[in-house]
Design an enzyme around this catalytic site. Structure first.
Site, PDB file in Angstrom:
ATOM      1  N   ASP A 291       7.596   6.798  -4.879  1.00  0.00           N
ATOM      2  CA  ASP A 291       6.435   6.339  -5.638  1.00  0.00           C
ATOM      3  C   ASP A 291       5.191   6.890  -4.954  1.00  0.00           C
ATOM      4  O   ASP A 291       4.772   6.338  -3.941  1.00  0.00           O
ATOM      5  CB  ASP A 291       6.430   4.807  -5.678  1.00  0.00           C
TER       6      ASP A 291
ATOM      7  N   GLU B  87      -4.234   5.203  -6.052  1.00  0.00           N
ATOM      8  CA  GLU B  87      -3.632   4.512  -7.196  1.00  0.00           C
ATOM      9  C   GLU B  87      -3.163   3.125  -6.802  1.00  0.00           C
ATOM     10  O   GLU B  87      -3.331   2.148  -7.526  1.00  0.00           O
ATOM     11  CB  GLU B  87      -2.443   5.324  -7.746  1.00  0.00           C
TER      12      GLU B  87
END
Ligand code: CO
Ligand code: ZN
Length: 330
Positions: free
Chosen positions: A168, A198
């Site tokens: 991720d 993010e």
């Protein structure tokens, strides 16, 4: 790109040190992989890496995030143990017993106050990191308050699956690099955006989208799965294809983008899954709210054990995701 090269590329991007706000090592790993395959590469003021393949048609932004979750030191006690806060969604249960590494190579073990009555009380403020220092002075010579660390977790292959820390969203980064390197002809102008921050609130993607003002955007990230023993109900399995996102907590994907993905997947004979993620967001969440609004969707790589040191993906999903994006941007 053959499997061996793809695995090596995913590993080299995944292993780069890059907690939110400190993505420079990831940027440095990715940038040389793109040179020669795009018309322009730049870094914006917040640190987003933007590579452009020029074209006269639609301006399409593809976003993946470079940052990974981590911890940061809040306090060093007199015995040299580090207290820490989190950078993004770090579960205390996943961190317990894990190794973390700082940018300078210092490694420590995460442990907890053993007097705790119940593991339900496990919170990061009742945990600490042992870097082998015997005093505040010794620890202070190794690390400082404010320093960040990330999970250790080698990238290894097992039966067509890959396990690593930071899949991720380094797997997403690898998908975009592979796409840029194999891009078949398109009239459209493609903006490959490797975003920052993010994990702490979809921040880099917001300024990147403002700077680019695309006609359409896609985020490429990981999603969780519902195929583990006694897991929650979710119609996504590992190895059954990339997902077309319908919704997560940051966005309801634009119907035109969802339909374009569905139709192009069907034309190209790519098996896809449909993703409804009940918790969690992606860069698509901030991109679609930019300026007067940008039609945005997302494609995800099914991932087991998200936000642990051992996130697992399937190589076949990665290869299909590259094909799906190629069909989408045509
Ligand atoms: Co994440
Ligand atoms: Zn992500």
């Amino acid at each position: 790109m053959n499997d061996e090269n793809l695995i090596e590329m995913i590993g080299s991007i995944a292993q780069a040190f890059g907690p939110s706000g400190n993505e420079q090592n990831v940027r440095e790993a990715i940038e040389p992989m793109l040179s020669g395959y795009v018309d322009e590469i730049r870094v914006d003021p917040l640190g987003n890496l933007i590579a452009v393949k020029k074209g006269a048609g639609l301006k399409i932004m593809l976003a993946v995030h470079m940052d990974e979750i981590g911890i940061l030191i809040t306090y060093i006690d007199e015995k040299g143990f580090l207290r820490f806060g989190t950078v993004g969604g770090v579960s205390p249960h996943f961190a317990l017993g894990a190794r973390v590494v700082f940018e300078n190579g210092t490694i420590g073990t995460v442990w907890y106050e053993e007097k705790m009555d119940s593991m339900k009380d496990l919170k990061t403020d009742r945990m600490f990191i042992d870097i082998g220092a015997g005093s505040r002075e010794e620890a202070g010579a190794m690390v400082h308050v404010g320093d960040m660390a990330v999970f250790c977790g080698d990238t290894v292959e097992t039966n067509g699956k890959l396990i690593s820390k930071a899949m991720d969203d380094r797997v997403g980064c690898a998908v975009l690099v592979a796409l840029a390197r194999t891009l078949t002809e398109t009239e459209n102008e493609i903006h490959y955006v490797f975003t920052v921050q993010e994990e702490v609130g979809l921040r880099g993607a917001r300024t990147a989208a403002w700077g680019i003002m695309p006609d359409m955007a896609l985020a490429v990230d990981v999603t969780s799965v519902g195929d583990l023993p006694e897991s929650h109900h979710m119609a996504v399995s590992l190895g059954k294809g990339p997902t077309i996102k319908i919704k997560d907590s940051s966005i309801i994907c634009h119907p035109d983008v969802v339909e374009r993905l569905r139709a192009r997947a069907e034309e190209a004979g790519i098996t896809v899954q449909y993703e409804v993620l009940t918790a969690g967001g992606t860069d698509a969440g901030s991109i679609h709210l930019t300026a007067g609004g940008i039609p945005t969707g997302a494609v995800s790589i099914p991932t087991r054990f998200v936000h642990s040191p051992s996130e697992m993906i399937s190589l076949s999903d990665v290869k299909s995701a590259v094909k799906l994006l190629a069909a989408f941007i045509r």
